[in-house]
Design a protein around this motif. Structure first.
Motif, PDB file in Angstrom:
ATOM      1  N   GLN A  46       3.636 113.744 -78.761  1.00 12.75           N
ATOM      2  CA  GLN A  46       2.529 113.668 -77.802  1.00 12.75           C
ATOM      3  C   GLN A  46       3.116 113.704 -76.390  1.00 12.75           C
ATOM      4  O   GLN A  46       3.367 112.681 -75.768  1.00 12.75           O
ATOM      5  CB  GLN A  46       1.718 112.396 -78.039  1.00 12.75           C
TER       6      GLN A  46
ATOM      7  N   ASP B  20       2.060 114.541 -73.422  1.00 13.09           N
ATOM      8  CA  ASP B  20       1.343 113.935 -72.302  1.00 13.09           C
ATOM      9  C   ASP B  20       1.599 112.432 -72.265  1.00 13.09           C
ATOM     10  O   ASP B  20       1.730 111.832 -71.190  1.00 13.09           O
ATOM     11  CB  ASP B  20      -0.150 114.231 -72.397  1.00 13.09           C
TER      12      ASP B  20
ATOM     13  N   GLU C 177       5.171 111.866 -70.968  1.00 14.03           N
ATOM     14  CA  GLU C 177       5.226 112.031 -69.517  1.00 14.03           C
ATOM     15  C   GLU C 177       4.620 110.835 -68.797  1.00 14.03           C
ATOM     16  O   GLU C 177       5.128 110.398 -67.751  1.00 14.03           O
ATOM     17  CB  GLU C 177       4.493 113.311 -69.124  1.00 14.03           C
ATOM     18  N   ARG C 178       3.556 110.267 -69.362  1.00 13.28           N
ATOM     19  CA  ARG C 178       2.879 109.137 -68.724  1.00 13.28           C
ATOM     20  C   ARG C 178       3.701 107.857 -68.804  1.00 13.28           C
ATOM     21  O   ARG C 178       3.738 107.081 -67.841  1.00 13.28           O
ATOM     22  CB  ARG C 178       1.511 108.919 -69.373  1.00 13.28           C
TER      23      ARG C 178
ATOM     24  N   THR D 136       3.999 120.528 -66.012  1.00 14.24           N
ATOM     25  CA  THR D 136       3.925 119.364 -66.882  1.00 14.24           C
ATOM     26  C   THR D 136       5.087 119.392 -67.862  1.00 14.24           C
ATOM     27  O   THR D 136       5.741 120.427 -68.067  1.00 14.24           O
ATOM     28  CB  THR D 136       2.614 119.349 -67.670  1.00 14.24           C
TER      29      THR D 136
ATOM     30  N   SER E 172       4.806 119.278 -71.008  1.00 14.24           N
ATOM     31  CA  SER E 172       4.420 120.188 -72.081  1.00 14.24           C
ATOM     32  C   SER E 172       4.790 121.623 -71.734  1.00 14.24           C
ATOM     33  O   SER E 172       5.292 122.373 -72.581  1.00 14.24           O
ATOM     34  CB  SER E 172       2.916 120.090 -72.357  1.00 14.24           C
TER      35      SER E 172
END
Length: 294
Positions: A188, A190, A193-194, A284, A286
């Motif tokens: 996952q 995202d 990255e968070r 990003t 991704s």
């Protein structure tokens, strides 16, 4: 810090890892990403002593890892290592004892993590009767019960619903803020990255990118300009120098300069309409992953 230095591992003629190197500092969350079979799980198993490396070494606080030092680590394997017929509370408490806690300390910590991870109503259920998400919560409690110095978690978010993801993210942030190095893998991106302070991307057993999230985004991805205009005529983006990436929407377009100066692009944009936004946009994680892994 936790230091992984030039790890190598082969199975016959196939190199599973080659020169894999990265550091995870105290109070840092390191997101480890790669395609299936890239070497993430092999690396984590070597860190935990489940596998032996053919080359390289892993150190914690400057010292080689031993079985005793690894008892202070919290480990969550991708394949759940739980006893299916044991009850949830019994299981967590049992592993707490294996990590060296006293009976009273293990019982107390078990109760705290059962409540924290939303397992209160399942504490007396056998593991085999749990949903995949609750089995995942139980495995996490096992990894956390002894207040580990280092966390190594292989796909910890797999099978969790959004509430479970948020609960685990809060726990990991809490551990990081307390100075615990956290290594976790996830598909996952995202979420990686968070949550992550630093990331490593592995491809076919080799590290192809590593650093802080901002460093990797700035270094590995294409540099694009986001241009936003108000009251611009149709087709305005196509008249700018460079190449438009994707389809412009709501008066905004991403432009790859392709050798053009950003000031030339700005001047052309000002002739097309009222400028609302102009600035570099980092890709990003991704997008970077697709570029370096595909």
């Amino acid at each position: 810090m936790l230091r992984v230095e030039r790890l190598g591992k082969s199975y016959g003629d196939r190199a599973a890892l080659s020169e894999v190197t990265f550091d995870v500092r105290p109070g840092e969350m390191f997101g480890f990403v790669g395609a299936n079979g890239a070497g993430k799980t092999t690396t984590m198993r070597i860190i935990m002593g489940v596998l032996a490396a053919d080359a390289g070494r892993v150190t914690w606080r400057g010292a080689e890892l031993t079985r005793t030092r690894r008892r202070a680590f919290g480990y969550m394997p991708e394949e759940r290592g739980l006893y299916q017929k044991m009850k949830v509370a019994e299981q967590i408490e049992y592993f707490g004892r294996q990590y060296g806690l006293s009976a009273a300390a293990s019982r107390r910590a078990t109760g705290e993590w059962i409540e924290r991870l939303g397992l209160t109503e399942r504490r007396d259920d056998q593991v085999q009767a749990l949903s995949l998400g609750n089995q995942q919560r139980t495995q996490l409690a096992v990894a956390l019960v002894h207040d580990p110095e280092v966390l190594v978690l292989d796909e910890p978010f797999s099978g969790l619903d959004p509430i479970g993801v948020d609960a685990l993210a809060d726990v990991l942030a809490e551990k990081r803020d307390a100075g615990v190095p956290v290594v976790f893998s996830s598909h996952q991106l995202d979420l990686v990255e968070r949550l992550s302070d630093a990331v490593g991307i592995i491809k076919a057993g080799r590290m192809v990118a590593a650093g802080t999230v901002d460093e990797v985004r700035a270094r590995e991805g294409r540099r694009l300009l986001r241009v936003g205009l108000r009251d611009a005529a149709p087709g305005w983006a196509e008249r700018l120098p460079g190449t438009v990436v994707g389809t412009p929407s709501r008066g905004h377009a991403l432009v790859e300069p392709n050798g053009h100066d950003d000031q030339d692009i700005l001047s052309a944009a000002l002739k097309e309409g009222r400028l609302e936004h102009f600035g570099w946009e980092l890709p990003t994680l991704s997008e970077i992953f697709r570029e370096v892994v595909a």
